[in-house]
Design a protein around this motif. Structure first.
Motif, PDB file in Angstrom:
ATOM      1  N   ILE A 120     -26.414  11.226 -26.443  1.00  0.00           N
ATOM      2  CA  ILE A 120     -25.444  10.147 -26.224  1.00  0.00           C
ATOM      3  C   ILE A 120     -24.304  10.293 -27.236  1.00  0.00           C
ATOM      4  O   ILE A 120     -23.117  10.204 -26.888  1.00  0.00           O
ATOM      5  N   ASP A 121     -24.676  10.557 -28.471  1.00  0.00           N
ATOM      6  CA  ASP A 121     -23.693  10.674 -29.531  1.00  0.00           C
ATOM      7  C   ASP A 121     -22.704  11.809 -29.239  1.00  0.00           C
ATOM      8  O   ASP A 121     -21.482  11.627 -29.300  1.00  0.00           O
ATOM      9  N   LEU A 122     -23.250  12.973 -28.874  1.00  0.00           N
ATOM     10  CA  LEU A 122     -22.394  14.131 -28.588  1.00  0.00           C
ATOM     11  C   LEU A 122     -21.473  13.849 -27.410  1.00  0.00           C
ATOM     12  O   LEU A 122     -20.278  14.135 -27.447  1.00  0.00           O
ATOM     13  N   ALA A 123     -22.037  13.284 -26.356  1.00  0.00           N
ATOM     14  CA  ALA A 123     -21.262  13.045 -25.135  1.00  0.00           C
ATOM     15  C   ALA A 123     -20.146  12.044 -25.393  1.00  0.00           C
ATOM     16  O   ALA A 123     -19.037  12.192 -24.888  1.00  0.00           O
ATOM     17  N   GLN A 124     -20.438  11.037 -26.197  1.00  0.00           N
ATOM     18  CA  GLN A 124     -19.469   9.947 -26.319  1.00  0.00           C
ATOM     19  C   GLN A 124     -18.465  10.128 -27.452  1.00  0.00           C
ATOM     20  O   GLN A 124     -17.450   9.444 -27.479  1.00  0.00           O
ATOM     21  N   SER A 125     -18.755  11.057 -28.364  1.00  0.00           N
ATOM     22  CA  SER A 125     -17.811  11.223 -29.475  1.00  0.00           C
ATOM     23  C   SER A 125     -16.880  12.411 -29.247  1.00  0.00           C
ATOM     24  O   SER A 125     -16.032  12.698 -30.079  1.00  0.00           O
ATOM     25  N   SER A 126     -17.027  13.107 -28.125  1.00  0.00           N
ATOM     26  CA  SER A 126     -16.195  14.305 -27.908  1.00  0.00           C
ATOM     27  C   SER A 126     -14.866  13.924 -27.265  1.00  0.00           C
ATOM     28  O   SER A 126     -14.801  13.014 -26.443  1.00  0.00           O
ATOM     29  N   ASP A 127     -13.810  14.659 -27.648  1.00  0.00           N
ATOM     30  CA  ASP A 127     -12.503  14.448 -27.013  1.00  0.00           C
ATOM     31  C   ASP A 127     -12.421  15.212 -25.706  1.00  0.00           C
ATOM     32  O   ASP A 127     -11.610  14.893 -24.836  1.00  0.00           O
ATOM     33  N   ILE A 128     -13.228  16.250 -25.590  1.00  0.00           N
ATOM     34  CA  ILE A 128     -13.225  17.061 -24.374  1.00  0.00           C
ATOM     35  C   ILE A 128     -14.570  17.761 -24.276  1.00  0.00           C
ATOM     36  O   ILE A 128     -15.202  18.041 -25.313  1.00  0.00           O
ATOM     37  N   VAL A 129     -14.997  18.041 -23.055  1.00  0.00           N
ATOM     38  CA  VAL A 129     -16.258  18.760 -22.855  1.00  0.00           C
ATOM     39  C   VAL A 129     -15.941  19.997 -22.019  1.00  0.00           C
ATOM     40  O   VAL A 129     -15.251  19.911 -21.004  1.00  0.00           O
ATOM     41  N   LEU A 132     -28.480  19.727 -22.018  1.00  0.00           N
ATOM     42  CA  LEU A 132     -27.099  19.868 -21.557  1.00  0.00           C
ATOM     43  C   LEU A 132     -26.820  18.972 -20.353  1.00  0.00           C
ATOM     44  O   LEU A 132     -25.828  18.235 -20.334  1.00  0.00           O
ATOM     45  N   SER A 133     -27.701  18.991 -19.348  1.00  0.00           N
ATOM     46  CA  SER A 133     -27.437  18.172 -18.148  1.00  0.00           C
ATOM     47  C   SER A 133     -27.457  16.684 -18.508  1.00  0.00           C
ATOM     48  O   SER A 133     -26.679  15.894 -17.961  1.00  0.00           O
ATOM     49  N   THR A 134     -28.285  16.301 -19.472  1.00  0.00           N
ATOM     50  CA  THR A 134     -28.338  14.888 -19.883  1.00  0.00           C
ATOM     51  C   THR A 134     -27.053  14.500 -20.607  1.00  0.00           C
ATOM     52  O   THR A 134     -26.472  13.444 -20.361  1.00  0.00           O
ATOM     53  N   CYS A 135     -26.593  15.396 -21.485  1.00  0.00           N
ATOM     54  CA  CYS A 135     -25.325  15.149 -22.193  1.00  0.00           C
ATOM     55  C   CYS A 135     -24.191  14.963 -21.187  1.00  0.00           C
ATOM     56  O   CYS A 135     -23.375  14.044 -21.310  1.00  0.00           O
ATOM     57  N   LEU A 136     -24.137  15.875 -20.193  1.00  0.00           N
ATOM     58  CA  LEU A 136     -23.020  15.840 -19.239  1.00  0.00           C
ATOM     59  C   LEU A 136     -23.001  14.537 -18.458  1.00  0.00           C
ATOM     60  O   LEU A 136     -21.948  13.999 -18.125  1.00  0.00           O
ATOM     61  N   LEU A 137     -24.201  14.002 -18.199  1.00  0.00           N
ATOM     62  CA  LEU A 137     -24.266  12.734 -17.461  1.00  0.00           C
ATOM     63  C   LEU A 137     -23.828  11.551 -18.330  1.00  0.00           C
ATOM     64  O   LEU A 137     -23.413  10.515 -17.819  1.00  0.00           O
ATOM     65  N   ALA A 138     -23.898  11.770 -19.637  1.00  0.00           N
ATOM     66  CA  ALA A 138     -23.529  10.684 -20.559  1.00  0.00           C
ATOM     67  C   ALA A 138     -22.061  10.756 -20.994  1.00  0.00           C
ATOM     68  O   ALA A 138     -21.608   9.937 -21.783  1.00  0.00           O
ATOM     69  N   VAL A 139     -21.318  11.765 -20.462  1.00  0.00           N
ATOM     70  CA  VAL A 139     -19.901  11.884 -20.833  1.00  0.00           C
ATOM     71  C   VAL A 139     -19.106  10.797 -20.109  1.00  0.00           C
ATOM     72  O   VAL A 139     -19.177  10.697 -18.880  1.00  0.00           O
ATOM     73  N   PRO A 140     -18.343   9.961 -20.835  1.00  0.00           N
ATOM     74  CA  PRO A 140     -17.553   8.932 -20.155  1.00  0.00           C
ATOM     75  C   PRO A 140     -16.576   9.569 -19.155  1.00  0.00           C
ATOM     76  O   PRO A 140     -16.071  10.668 -19.409  1.00  0.00           O
ATOM     77  N   THR A 141     -16.315   8.910 -18.054  1.00  0.00           N
ATOM     78  CA  THR A 141     -15.455   9.529 -17.027  1.00  0.00           C
ATOM     79  C   THR A 141     -14.020   9.729 -17.549  1.00  0.00           C
ATOM     80  O   THR A 141     -13.268  10.539 -17.012  1.00  0.00           O
ATOM     81  N   SER A 142     -13.657   9.015 -18.614  1.00  0.00           N
ATOM     82  CA  SER A 142     -12.295   9.187 -19.150  1.00  0.00           C
ATOM     83  C   SER A 142     -12.174  10.453 -20.010  1.00  0.00           C
ATOM     84  O   SER A 142     -11.061  10.854 -20.361  1.00  0.00           O
ATOM     85  N   THR A 143     -13.285  11.061 -20.354  1.00  0.00           N
ATOM     86  CA  THR A 143     -13.223  12.275 -21.195  1.00  0.00           C
ATOM     87  C   THR A 143     -13.004  13.495 -20.295  1.00  0.00           C
ATOM     88  O   THR A 143     -13.738  13.672 -19.319  1.00  0.00           O
ATOM     89  N   PRO A 144     -11.987  14.331 -20.609  1.00  0.00           N
ATOM     90  CA  PRO A 144     -11.793  15.517 -19.767  1.00  0.00           C
ATOM     91  C   PRO A 144     -13.029  16.424 -19.789  1.00  0.00           C
ATOM     92  O   PRO A 144     -13.588  16.681 -20.854  1.00  0.00           O
ATOM     93  N   LEU A 145     -13.431  16.857 -18.600  1.00  0.00           N
ATOM     94  CA  LEU A 145     -14.597  17.732 -18.465  1.00  0.00           C
ATOM     95  C   LEU A 145     -14.143  18.998 -17.733  1.00  0.00           C
ATOM     96  O   LEU A 145     -13.656  18.918 -16.599  1.00  0.00           O
TER      97      LEU A 145
END
Ligand code: C5P
Length: 411
Positions: free
Chosen positions: A80-89, A111-124
């Protein structure tokens, strides 16, 4: 030239999957780090079969996470921390498997869990790498369409010989292209995004014989600063450069030339596809009518006469054949009557903007890191910019060009 790292202060989460292209992720990681990014790596366990986690630990100076139950910090939940604190994935390389999991929302490893926790506003960003048949399988294609519709940027694979010896699409895109895609998504002002710029820079050298030439004191610093600034603002840049001692800025396509005629040829080739052309080169006005094939011998009793022919005016030639909507700017290095000379050149060369500078000042013009320029517009307006670094001057010139393009609603 001093530059600030373009990704300084940005946190990038790099996901690496189990493809032979995983070794290229080390280069991506290193390049992102050199651009100033703080990179955190999550690998699938099959990725670790191709490259060891210690490689990425050494490159990033952060723990590399693989297992869902790796929790390096006791007070945080890693995914959760990694997914939500990143500026970009960025997922590179991305396998058909991770693309399918991301498209359907499966979270069965870190990895798949992190990706699901990335906010939709973060560029992926997802850079696939796989065999052509897998890439073209209707399931993979449908998954990629789903991701694109959700705003995920898919970095198109390259064509070539694949690890399985098949030839086709499926190769991981060039590292340069992947790193550039990250940079563009993170650039804070992207007023040149999608625009193509042609910039000329440096002096030209007009040969007299195999060892001597006519040249000038231009260092190329202003043109290179413009190229670097434009790239940071999202542009694709072709830099046609005469001989300089400068390193080409990252992500700029450099075309090296020596003479004015070579510069003209390179520019005429590139110009039709460009939205903006900036002539910052100090093109030699004349060239020798004939170039001696052997070194000219010194003779201390007779004078030597060299017949000179005028060189083509590159920026005027481009302006005379301008593509619809193209914006064309030139420079005018002057020592006297600056405003009058600049206005005359603006008109005679058919330009949209001319940037004049007083090259008799020690702190502006040739071979120094600062410049003090004045912008002259076809409607007679002029605007003097303060003495500042060439990079800051470049940013100011680009802002004025962006405003002029927007005002005229150029495409
Ligand atoms: O006429 P002058 O050399 O002062 O004009 C300067 C401007 O014209 C610059 O933008 C320079 O790059 C461009 N130029 C050119 N080809 C030439 C001479 C100048 O593109 N032969």
């Amino acid at each position: 030239m001093t530059t600030s790292a373009p990704l300084a202060g940005k946190r990038v989460l790099l996901g690496i999957c189990g493809s032979i292209a995983a070794y290229k992720a080390a280069d991506i990681c290193s390049r992102l780090g050199k651009l100033g990014a703080d990179v955190f790596v999550v690998m699938t366990s099959s990725a670790t079969e191709f490259v060891g986690a210690p490689t990425f630990r050494a490159l990033t100076r952060h723990p590399v996470l693989v297992d869902l139950f790796d929790e390096p910090l006791s007070d945080r939940i890693a995914h959760i921390d990694l997914a939500q604190s990143s500026d970009i994935v960025l997922v590179a390389p991305a396998t058909a498997n991770i693309i399918a999991k991301l498209a359907t929302g499966i979270a069965d490893d870190l990895l798949s869990t992190c990706l699901l926790a990335v906010p939709t506003s973060t560029p992926l960003l997802v850079a696939p790498a796989m065999n052509t048949v897998m890439l073209e399988h209707p399931a993979t294609r449908a998954n990629m369409t789903t991701l694109t519709e959700r705003g995920v940027e898919i970095i198109t694979t390259g064509y070539g010989v694949l690890a399985c010896q098949d030839i086709g699409y499926g190769k991981l895109a060039d590292v340069d292209e992947i790193v550039n895609a990250v940079r563009i998504r993170l650039s804070t002002h992207d007023d040149f995004k999608g625009r193509r710029l042609l910039i000329t820079a440096g002096p030209t050298r007009e040969p007299l014989d195999p060892v001597r030439y006519i040249g000038n004191r231009s260092s190329g610093k202003m043109g290179y600063a413009l190229a670097e600034a434009a790239v940071h603002r999202g542009a694709s840049v072709i830099l046609v450069s005469g001989p300089t001692a400068l390193e080409p800025p990252a992500f700029v396509k450099i075309v090296r030339v020596e003479t004015a005629e070579q510069m003209l040829e390179a520019c005429m080739h590139a110009a039709p596809t460009c939205d903006v052309v900036i002539g910052a080169a100090a093109v030699a006005d004349y060239r020798a009518a004939s170039v001696a094939s052997k070194k000219l011998k010194r003779n201390s009793t007779t004078s030597l006469t060299v017949e000179l022919l005028p060189n083509p005016d590159i920026i005027a030639t481009i302006a005379a054949r301008r593509a619809v909507g193209q914006f064309i700017a030139g420079f005018a290095a002057e020592t006297d009557d600056i405003d009058v000379n600049a206005a005359r050149k603006l008109q005679s060369k058919g330009l949209d903007l001319i940037v004049s500078n007083d090259v008799s000042r020690p702190d502006a013009g040739f071979d120094v890191d600062t410049n003090a320029v004045t912008l002259h517009w076809p409607d007679g307006r002029s605007e003097a910019l303060p003495l500042q670094s060439k990079r800051a001057t470049a940013e100011a010139i680009l802002s004025c060009i962006a405003a002029a393009i927007a005002k005229h609603n150029l495409p």
